[in-house]
Design a protein around this motif. Structure first.
Motif, PDB file in Angstrom:
ATOM      1  N   VAL A  62      27.283  45.527  34.216  1.00  0.00           N
ATOM      2  CA  VAL A  62      26.125  46.321  34.677  1.00  0.00           C
ATOM      3  C   VAL A  62      24.920  45.703  35.377  1.00  0.00           C
ATOM      4  O   VAL A  62      24.457  44.791  34.763  1.00  0.00           O
ATOM      5  N   ILE A  63      24.469  46.275  36.396  1.00  0.00           N
ATOM      6  CA  ILE A  63      23.357  45.626  37.194  1.00  0.00           C
ATOM      7  C   ILE A  63      22.383  46.978  37.249  1.00  0.00           C
ATOM      8  O   ILE A  63      22.582  47.793  37.640  1.00  0.00           O
ATOM      9  N   LEU A  64      21.183  46.797  36.567  1.00  0.00           N
ATOM     10  CA  LEU A  64      20.149  47.820  36.708  1.00  0.00           C
ATOM     11  C   LEU A  64      19.072  47.509  37.737  1.00  0.00           C
ATOM     12  O   LEU A  64      18.573  46.320  37.865  1.00  0.00           O
ATOM     13  N   LEU A  65      19.085  48.623  38.364  1.00  0.00           N
ATOM     14  CA  LEU A  65      18.268  48.229  39.790  1.00  0.00           C
ATOM     15  C   LEU A  65      17.282  49.163  39.772  1.00  0.00           C
ATOM     16  O   LEU A  65      17.329  50.495  39.789  1.00  0.00           O
ATOM     17  N   ALA A  66      15.970  48.900  40.277  1.00  0.00           N
ATOM     18  CA  ALA A  66      14.671  49.581  40.456  1.00  0.00           C
ATOM     19  C   ALA A  66      14.183  49.334  41.894  1.00  0.00           C
ATOM     20  O   ALA A  66      14.106  48.168  42.308  1.00  0.00           O
ATOM     21  N   VAL A  67      14.040  50.181  42.842  1.00  0.00           N
ATOM     22  CA  VAL A  67      13.578  49.821  44.192  1.00  0.00           C
ATOM     23  C   VAL A  67      12.141  50.519  44.363  1.00  0.00           C
ATOM     24  O   VAL A  67      11.998  51.618  44.126  1.00  0.00           O
ATOM     25  N   VAL A  68      11.487  49.820  44.729  1.00  0.00           N
ATOM     26  CA  VAL A  68      10.041  50.214  44.941  1.00  0.00           C
ATOM     27  C   VAL A  68      10.010  50.668  46.520  1.00  0.00           C
ATOM     28  O   VAL A  68      10.176  49.613  47.358  1.00  0.00           O
ATOM     29  N   GLU A  69       9.683  51.654  46.956  1.00  0.00           N
ATOM     30  CA  GLU A  69       9.673  52.387  48.126  1.00  0.00           C
ATOM     31  C   GLU A  69       9.077  51.453  49.227  1.00  0.00           C
ATOM     32  O   GLU A  69       7.881  50.797  49.158  1.00  0.00           O
ATOM     33  N   THR A  70       9.434  51.693  50.416  1.00  0.00           N
ATOM     34  CA  THR A  70       9.005  50.977  51.720  1.00  0.00           C
ATOM     35  C   THR A  70       7.315  51.126  51.931  1.00  0.00           C
ATOM     36  O   THR A  70       6.624  50.354  52.277  1.00  0.00           O
ATOM     37  N   VAL A  71       7.221  52.451  51.707  1.00  0.00           N
ATOM     38  CA  VAL A  71       5.748  52.805  51.869  1.00  0.00           C
ATOM     39  C   VAL A  71       4.506  51.795  51.394  1.00  0.00           C
ATOM     40  O   VAL A  71       3.640  51.397  51.926  1.00  0.00           O
ATOM     41  N   ALA A  72       4.989  51.358  50.325  1.00  0.00           N
ATOM     42  CA  ALA A  72       3.765  50.490  49.325  1.00  0.00           C
ATOM     43  C   ALA A  72       4.011  49.040  50.066  1.00  0.00           C
ATOM     44  O   ALA A  72       2.678  48.575  50.434  1.00  0.00           O
ATOM     45  N   GLY A  73       5.068  48.778  50.815  1.00  0.00           N
ATOM     46  CA  GLY A  73       5.036  47.505  51.525  1.00  0.00           C
ATOM     47  C   GLY A  73       4.668  47.600  52.938  1.00  0.00           C
ATOM     48  O   GLY A  73       3.802  46.421  53.194  1.00  0.00           O
ATOM     49  N   ASN A  74       4.606  48.767  53.541  1.00  0.00           N
ATOM     50  CA  ASN A  74       3.984  48.918  54.713  1.00  0.00           C
ATOM     51  C   ASN A  74       2.483  48.962  54.425  1.00  0.00           C
ATOM     52  O   ASN A  74       1.895  48.277  55.436  1.00  0.00           O
ATOM     53  N   ALA A  75       2.025  49.595  53.529  1.00  0.00           N
ATOM     54  CA  ALA A  75       0.631  49.610  53.091  1.00  0.00           C
ATOM     55  C   ALA A  75      -0.021  48.273  53.173  1.00  0.00           C
ATOM     56  O   ALA A  75      -1.046  47.882  53.559  1.00  0.00           O
ATOM     57  N   LEU A  76       0.788  47.464  52.401  1.00  0.00           N
ATOM     58  CA  LEU A  76       0.197  46.150  52.009  1.00  0.00           C
ATOM     59  C   LEU A  76       0.102  45.346  53.404  1.00  0.00           C
ATOM     60  O   LEU A  76      -0.707  44.550  53.814  1.00  0.00           O
ATOM     61  N   ALA A  77       1.270  45.497  54.451  1.00  0.00           N
ATOM     62  CA  ALA A  77       1.231  44.661  55.488  1.00  0.00           C
ATOM     63  C   ALA A  77       0.293  45.163  56.331  1.00  0.00           C
ATOM     64  O   ALA A  77      -0.398  44.414  57.264  1.00  0.00           O
ATOM     65  N   GLN A  78      -0.410  46.347  56.225  1.00  0.00           N
ATOM     66  CA  GLN A  78      -1.275  46.881  57.015  1.00  0.00           C
ATOM     67  C   GLN A  78      -2.951  46.635  56.476  1.00  0.00           C
ATOM     68  O   GLN A  78      -3.835  47.288  57.005  1.00  0.00           O
ATOM     69  N   GLY A  79      -2.962  46.049  55.433  1.00  0.00           N
ATOM     70  CA  GLY A  79      -4.116  45.504  54.906  1.00  0.00           C
ATOM     71  C   GLY A  79      -4.637  46.318  53.706  1.00  0.00           C
ATOM     72  O   GLY A  79      -5.892  46.235  53.575  1.00  0.00           O
ATOM     73  N   ALA A  80      -3.688  47.213  53.294  1.00  0.00           N
ATOM     74  CA  ALA A  80      -4.306  48.316  52.018  1.00  0.00           C
ATOM     75  C   ALA A  80      -4.493  47.285  50.837  1.00  0.00           C
ATOM     76  O   ALA A  80      -4.254  46.236  50.909  1.00  0.00           O
ATOM     77  N   ASP A  81      -5.130  47.897  49.777  1.00  0.00           N
ATOM     78  CA  ASP A  81      -5.208  47.363  48.844  1.00  0.00           C
ATOM     79  C   ASP A  81      -4.151  46.556  47.768  1.00  0.00           C
ATOM     80  O   ASP A  81      -3.439  47.290  47.376  1.00  0.00           O
ATOM     81  N   ALA A  82      -4.109  45.124  47.968  1.00  0.00           N
ATOM     82  CA  ALA A  82      -2.909  44.781  46.984  1.00  0.00           C
ATOM     83  C   ALA A  82      -2.887  44.989  45.802  1.00  0.00           C
ATOM     84  O   ALA A  82      -1.809  44.776  45.037  1.00  0.00           O
TER      85      ALA A  82
END
Length: 152
Positions: free
Chosen positions: A33-53
């Protein structure tokens, strides 16, 4: 039948049903069994655009807690899952994890939606069914404790 099962887990009610159904299949088949959680892209885009880390760090901590909860649940069922957390588009990350791990089954929870919601929003399950090179289970069955926690 199955040798590696990728369980996609988000801590939701539907995710918990999927975890239990996928765990039961792993018990029956002896699959890893592999257990996977994916943090949605929106958070990564916000960080790339200078949002609060700090917001991304908080979200990452939330998903780490979700993975830990899933790990505890699976361990109590006699399984030893590999834990993975990834960031980005869920369909791309699930597809990539399935290919990378050699999973022959991906299990996701089924989030019921109305006609308008389904029309307006993307369906991760529908996209996965077209993208994956292995079987996909949209888990909806309620698996009772007596099926998961038994002697022998």
């Amino acid at each position: 039948m199955y040798t590696k099962i990728l369980l996609c887990y988000d801590g939701s009610r539907e995710g918990r049903l999927a975890l239990r159904e996928g765990a039961r299949l792993a018990q029956i088949t002896g699959a890893d069994v592999i257990l996977l959680a994916v943090v949605e892209t929106v958070a990564g885009n916000a960080l790339a655009q200078g949002a609060d880390a700090g917001a991304l760090v908080h979200q990452q901590a939330d998903f780490r807690a979700i993975l830990d909860e899933g790990h505890q649940r699976l361990s109590a069922m006699g399984l030893a899952p590999e834990l993975r957390m990834d960031f980005g588009d869920p369909v791309a990350k699930i597809k990539g994890a399935a290919a990378e791990t050699g999973a022959d089954l991906v299990v996701v929870g089924h989030h019921r939606q109305g006609v308008w919601t389904r029309w307006l929003n993307r369906s991760v399950a529908a996209e996965l069914s077209d993208a994956l090179g292995c079987s996909l289970l949209l888990a909806q069955k309620r698996v009772e404790d007596s099926e998961l926690f038994h002697d022998g």
